[in-house]
Design an enzyme around this catalytic site. Structure first.
Site, PDB file in Angstrom:
ATOM      1  N   CYS A 102       0.869  -1.175   0.000  1.00 23.19           N
ATOM      2  CA  CYS A 102       0.000   0.000   0.000  1.00 23.19           C
ATOM      3  C   CYS A 102       0.910   1.230   0.000  1.00 23.19           C
ATOM      4  O   CYS A 102       1.669   1.447   0.941  1.00 23.19           O
ATOM      5  CB  CYS A 102      -0.881  -0.040   1.255  1.00 23.19           C
ATOM      6  N   CYS A 113     -11.027  14.906   3.685  1.00 20.63           N
ATOM      7  CA  CYS A 113     -12.046  13.965   4.200  1.00 20.63           C
ATOM      8  C   CYS A 113     -11.992  13.991   5.726  1.00 20.63           C
ATOM      9  O   CYS A 113     -10.930  13.850   6.330  1.00 20.63           O
ATOM     10  CB  CYS A 113     -11.809  12.556   3.668  1.00 20.63           C
ATOM     11  N   CYS A 332      -4.383   3.926   7.673  1.00 21.16           N
ATOM     12  CA  CYS A 332      -4.831   5.278   7.312  1.00 21.16           C
ATOM     13  C   CYS A 332      -4.141   6.420   8.054  1.00 21.16           C
ATOM     14  O   CYS A 332      -4.767   7.177   8.774  1.00 21.16           O
ATOM     15  CB  CYS A 332      -6.335   5.392   7.517  1.00 21.16           C
TER      16      CYS A 332
HETATM   17  N1  SAH Z   1      -7.243   9.502  -1.666  1.00 23.44           N
HETATM   18  C1  SAH Z   1      -7.573   8.129  -2.005  1.00 23.44           C
HETATM   19  C2  SAH Z   1      -6.785   7.124  -1.160  1.00 23.44           C
HETATM   20  C3  SAH Z   1      -7.122   7.269   0.283  1.00 23.44           C
HETATM   21  S1  SAH Z   1      -6.811   5.980   1.435  1.00 23.44           S
HETATM   22  C4  SAH Z   1      -9.056   7.902  -1.787  1.00 23.44           C
HETATM   23  O1  SAH Z   1      -9.685   8.745  -1.158  1.00 23.44           O
HETATM   24  O2  SAH Z   1      -9.586   6.892  -2.239  1.00 23.44           O
HETATM   25  C5  SAH Z   1      -7.772   4.615   0.940  1.00 23.44           C
HETATM   26  C6  SAH Z   1      -9.137   4.457   1.581  1.00 23.44           C
HETATM   27  O3  SAH Z   1      -9.099   4.535   3.006  1.00 23.44           O
HETATM   28  C7  SAH Z   1     -10.127   5.503   1.120  1.00 23.44           C
HETATM   29  O4  SAH Z   1     -11.334   4.883   0.766  1.00 23.44           O
HETATM   30  C8  SAH Z   1     -10.305   6.341   2.358  1.00 23.44           C
HETATM   31  O5  SAH Z   1     -11.518   7.041   2.369  1.00 23.44           O
HETATM   32  C9  SAH Z   1     -10.198   5.301   3.435  1.00 23.44           C
HETATM   33  N2  SAH Z   1      -9.963   5.848   4.766  1.00 23.44           N
HETATM   34  C10 SAH Z   1      -9.269   6.949   5.110  1.00 23.44           C
HETATM   35  N3  SAH Z   1      -9.302   7.137   6.437  1.00 23.44           N
HETATM   36  C11 SAH Z   1     -10.041   6.143   6.952  1.00 23.44           C
HETATM   37  C12 SAH Z   1     -10.436   5.788   8.260  1.00 23.44           C
HETATM   38  N4  SAH Z   1     -10.053   6.520   9.307  1.00 23.44           N
HETATM   39  N5  SAH Z   1     -11.188   4.689   8.429  1.00 23.44           N
HETATM   40  C13 SAH Z   1     -11.553   3.940   7.360  1.00 23.44           C
HETATM   41  N6  SAH Z   1     -11.216   4.212   6.096  1.00 23.44           N
HETATM   42  C14 SAH Z   1     -10.466   5.308   5.887  1.00 23.44           C
END
Ligand code: SAH
Length: 351
Positions: A102, A113, A332
């Protein structure tokens, strides 16, 4: 100065020629680094003196700041520091006979987000292609199993750093030998980037972070929804899927009491019912990893299972993501967040 994996094949050839090396050397070095995935120090097909010289002339882009392994040793996470103090995380997940890396595409993230630890830390800079490829190869050096899959699900928004992401994808495919289908680019819904993705030749897998069945709820979790609402994101995702003949994965973080009711599942199924692309849509449910800057908590397993049942009842493919590596903050953006607290990270190593 160029970095070890940032340098092109042509630049490497010129460097070696300048040192008076025979012509075949560049291929030999390139093969050792990429196809054989060897650390320079153990590229024993090369003379020792040459390896030493290359070590000095082509340093890695990152310094290792922390490395942590889960108790079973199957999940390993690195925190690296790159140029300008950029902090970057990489996670290796080993399975029988294969492994997934990853990678981060940016240091920090500008997408905002609300539940994401990376977003909470703000944006630093985009990574270059060499920095992305280096993450994969350094993880490969540490893996007994061959690295077969790469997911752009670390820090950052890959489609907001399109050129570097795509150059890395091409290098991983052509030089490292990873199948394009086993490379997943995950996006929060950067529509212009998705359109560019649809025009590329390599059939990488697309994942889209949805997290809510309607814009009113989604924009509270994903601010970019105001710019690119769900309908536009789905339209762009369908264009990628049709062009590629590939299924698209929709990611959905399950947050207790926020987006995890059976009614949400029903609406999500309704939304995706119209997604008539080859392979169909697939939903990946991720129980929320709690983060310091967001008050939500994970839906309990029964709730996630009920949500999955509703989706399956509508004929959708669903997987529930096992949260690997939560004992080492491998989820994450959490390692960087913890290290930044000054908390002793070694405390989690031995668990
Ligand atoms: N910017 C990309 C990659 C992000 S990380 C995207 O948004 O898809 C990959 C996944 O992890 C994304 O779906 C993101 O929303 C999720 N993610 C991020 N933080 C998280 C959290 N605290 N708990 C669960 N999923 C999370």
């Amino acid at each position: 100065m160029s970095t070890r994996y940032g340098t092109t094949r042509t630049e490497l050839g010129e460097l070696l020629e300048g040192w008076g090396e025979p012509r075949y050397r560049a291929d030999q070095v390139w093969r050792a680094l990429y196809r054989e995935r060897r650390p320079l120090a153990s590229a024993t097909s090369l003379p020792r003196s040459l390896r030493d010289r290359l070590e000095a002339a082509l340093p890695p882009a990152f310094e290792e700041r922390l490395v942590q392994a889960s108790a079973d040793g199957l999940t390993v996470k690195w925190l690296y520091t790159g140029a300008g103090g950029a902090e970057v995380e990489t996670v290796l997940m080993r399975y029988p006979g294969r492994a997934t890396v990853c990678v981060s595409s940016q240091a920090g993230c500008a997408m905002g987000c609300t539940f994401c630890a990376t977003a909470q830390g703000g944006f630093v800079r985009g990574l270059d292609a060499g920095e992305i490829v280096e993450q994969v190869l350094r993880a490969a050096h540490a893996s007994e199993q061959p690295v077969t899959n790469v997911v752009f699900m670390g820090m950052g928004e890959p489609l907001a750093n399109f050129d570097a992401t795509w150059a890395a994808v091409e290098r991983l495919h052509a030089d490292v030998g990873i199948s394009a289908r086993r490379i997943t680019v995950s996006t929060v819904g950067v529509v212009p980037g998705m359109r560019r993705l649809a025009e590329q030749d390599l059939p990488v897998t697309l994942a889209v972070s949805l997290h809510a069945p309607d814009d009113a709820l989604r924009e509270t979790l994903v601010p970019l929804d105001r710019r690119y609402p769900i309908a536009e994101v789905l339209h762009a995702a369908r264009a990628v899927a049709r062009r590629r003949g590939r299924r698209v994965t929709f990611e959905y973080a399950c947050i207790a009491g926020v987006n995890d009711c059976p009614e949400h599942a029903g609406r999500l199924a309704g939304l995706l019912a119209g997604f008539d692309a080859p392979g169909g849509p697939h939903v990946n449910l991720i129980p929320l990893n709690p983060t310091a800057g967001f008050p939500g908590r994970a839906s309990d397993p029964a709730r996630v299972a009920a949500f999955a049942r509703v989706l399956r009842g509508h004929g959708l493919g669903v997987t529930v993501r096992r949260n690997r590596g939560t004992d080492i903050d491998a989820a994450c953006g959490q390692l960087r967040a913890r290290a930044g607290d000054g908390r002793d990270p070694s405390g989690t190593m031995a668990r």
